[in-house]
Write an enzyme that holds these catalytic residues in place. Structure first.
Site, PDB file in Angstrom:
ATOM      1  N   GLY A 233       2.912  -1.700   5.252  1.00 31.16           N
ATOM      2  CA  GLY A 233       4.353  -2.517   4.992  1.00 31.16           C
ATOM      3  C   GLY A 233       5.463  -1.860   5.608  1.00 31.16           C
ATOM      4  O   GLY A 233       6.513  -2.348   6.128  1.00 31.16           O
ATOM      5  N   CYS A 284      -5.255  -6.636  -5.149  1.00 33.42           N
ATOM      6  CA  CYS A 284      -3.796  -5.923  -5.159  1.00 33.42           C
ATOM      7  C   CYS A 284      -3.252  -5.835  -6.624  1.00 33.42           C
ATOM      8  O   CYS A 284      -2.863  -4.743  -7.092  1.00 33.42           O
ATOM      9  CB  CYS A 284      -2.849  -6.627  -4.404  1.00 33.42           C
ATOM     10  SG  CYS A 284      -2.665  -8.263  -4.742  1.00 33.42           S
ATOM     11  N   GLU A 382      -4.163   3.954  -5.680  1.00 33.89           N
ATOM     12  CA  GLU A 382      -4.744   2.510  -5.591  1.00 33.89           C
ATOM     13  C   GLU A 382      -5.864   2.695  -4.948  1.00 33.89           C
ATOM     14  O   GLU A 382      -6.121   3.037  -3.677  1.00 33.89           O
ATOM     15  CB  GLU A 382      -4.148   1.471  -4.943  1.00 33.89           C
ATOM     16  CG  GLU A 382      -4.673   0.102  -4.895  1.00 33.89           C
ATOM     17  CD  GLU A 382      -3.706  -0.870  -4.036  1.00 33.89           C
ATOM     18  OE1 GLU A 382      -3.510  -0.537  -2.709  1.00 33.89           O
ATOM     19  OE2 GLU A 382      -3.619  -2.061  -4.318  1.00 33.89           O
TER      20      GLU A 382
END
Ligand code: NAD
Length: 480
Positions: A233, A284, A382
């Protein structure tokens, strides 16, 4: 398959990639090759952007909004008719159990219906101003929108992103993930069947560092919607910044599910676990941190343990609780995290891998871990696998501090029967969505979605996505 898997879809036609190269697509359930896909590069992105620009200059650019909406609704209807075929493709490509893949196909159709209906309902305002002026605003498309999509929920992400962009009158170039792109190609075929004019949707499969990087740096693109990892990103945002192009980033998360002593534990239990293991935890918005108040900690942990021990992992086609992870690489990332269990942290329960799971598949047992310090890597990173950590807390203040104590802020769940506490938590938690006594609200096509912090910025889903895919123009007319 009813479409060409090894080609790009550009200007309404299936075309070989300019360099003629292909990539092998793998079935994560057995590790075998499904088919070849196109390895698009910057040359194909150039053609796709040119096709999108031509579409804007043609019929699409002047089509009334309700007619755009009608085509989108038709795509949704065709997707609904093909629910089973689309689910088969997604199950094979992503490794998600068929039931989940079916739900994703229906969600994609629903996005197209929602944005089809919304296309002619985006309006401007008139603004009271100086005497002698009439001032109003209009929402116009950006022009060419680039969409870079990950492998974990291709159909849902394509539906929400392409649906909103086309409803606003943009023309799109879609770069699906190299690990899973079949439903992106199927979607292009359905769009074509529904009568979407040539060039309005172009799909260029390929590697992130080739086709993806070329799309994010292209100076003919006017907006980029990126869904994926934080690192990529940041690359996409800086490439787009060179062209001063706006970017929507939907990135990762480490979302908390907070259970207070006064919660209905039996109602919470299926949500708490599903939010962690759905899609193999490769979600996510996975509720990967379960924060439990001291008074119900032991009781809830025992309930979670019992359920975890029943979970079965296996071939996506067998429609068990959990499928394989997407790749050998993802499996080794998850295993690497599991090697970091240390100190008071300990495994409370594991699920099972089905004995008939194909040997070449990327299977990982779901793992429930307790005793993890809130600052430990397992509670901060994550993991993107079926791994949940349970963290004990005493007070509401402590729960808020832990909930807000990561660099992410995507979603959160609050379980409590105290209405005032629910409202306090909804306000105090730093996240794009807060769910009270549920988690995920069943998907929520209508509900604006996106993050704060490293979870990204901008909103997709719902009406707000339409604003994101448009430019506001102010007209001030002096008439005396
Ligand atoms: P990723 O960032 O590696 O890949 C995502 C997409 O970016 C793929 O299409 C890939 O080809 C492309 N890409 C890779 N390198 C690129 C580059 N240099 N330039 C341009 N494009 C490039 O992510 P992933 O591993 O596929 O997906 C997992 C991540 O996505 C997780 O962090 C997850 O949380 C996040 N995710 C977020 C959401 C959301 O809505 N917030 C939804 C799904 C997944």
């Amino acid at each position: 398959m009813w479409f060409d898997t090894d080609k790009c879809f550009i200007a309404g036609s299936w075309v070989k990639p300019v360099l003629g190269q292909v990539l092998a697509l793998e079935n994560p359930s057995d590790g075998k090759k499904i088919c070849d896909i196109a390895r698009g590069t910057s040359a194909d992105i150039d053609l796709a952007v040119a096709a999108a620009n031509n579409a804007l200059a043609g019929e699409w650019g002047s089509m009334p909004a309700f007619e755009r909406g009608r085509i989108l609704t038709k795509i949704g209807q065709l997707a609904l008719e093909k629910t089973d075929e689309l689910a088969e493709l997604e199950a094979k490509d992503v490794g998600k159990p068929l039931k989940q893949a079916r739900a994703d196909a229906i969600a994609m159709a629903r996005y197209m219906e929602f944005y089809g209906g919304a296309a002619d309902k985006v309006m401007g305002e008139t603004i009271p101003y100086l005497d002698g002026y009439t001032v109003y605003t209009m929402r116009e498309p950006h022009g060419v929108t680039g969409h870079i999509v990950p492998w974990n929920y291709p159909m849902q992400i394509i539906g929400r992103s392409i649906g909103a962009a086309l409803a606003m009158g943009n023309a799109a170039v879609l770069k699906p993930a190299e690990e899973a792109c079949l439903t992106a190609l199927a979607f292009a075929d359905l769009a074509h069947q529904a009568g979407l004019p040539k060039g309005v949707l172009n799909v260029v499969p390929g590697l992130g560092e080739e086709a993806g990087a070329a799309l994010s740096a292209h100076n003919g693109v006017n907006h980029i919607s990126f869904t994926g990892s934080v690192g990529v990103g940041a690359l996409v945002q800086s490439a787009a910044a060179q062209n001063i192009v706006p970017v929507t980033l939907e990135l990762g998360g480490k979302s908390p599910q907070i259970v207070f002593d006064d919660a209905n534990l039996d109602a919470a239990l299926p949500f708490l676990i599903n939010a962690g293991v759905q899609n193999g935890g490769q979600t996510c918005s996975a509720g990967s941190r379960v924060l439990v108040q001291a008074g119900v900690y032991d009781k809830l942990l025992a309930k979670m343990k019992a359920r975890y021990e029943e979970l079965v992992v296996g071939d996506a086609q067998k429609d068990l609780d959990i499928g394989p992870l997407i790749s050998a690489r993802q499996k080794s990332i998850v295993k690497g995290f599991l090697e970091q269990i240390e100190g008071d942290a300990h495994v409370v329960a594991r699920g099972k891998i089905s004995p008939d799971a194909p040997k070449g598949g990327h299977y990982v047992e779901p793992v429930l871990i307790a005793g993890v310090d809130a600052s430990h890597v397992l509670a901060q990173s994550e993991i993107f696998g079926p791994v949940q950590v349970v963290i004990r807390f005493e007070t509401e203040e402590e729960a808020i501090k832990i909930a807000n104590g990561t660099e992410y802020g995507l979603v959160a769940g609050v379980w409590s029967s105290d209405g005032s506490r629910q409202m306090r938590l909804a306000k105090a938690i730093r996240a794009g969505q807060v769910f009270i006594n549920n988690y995920g609200a069943g998907g929520g096509v209508e509900l604006p979605f996106g993050g704060v912090g490293k979870s990204g910025h901008g909103r997709e889903k719902g009406f707000d996505a339409l604003y994101g895919f448009s430019v506001l123009k102010t007209v001030a007319a002096y008439h005396g």
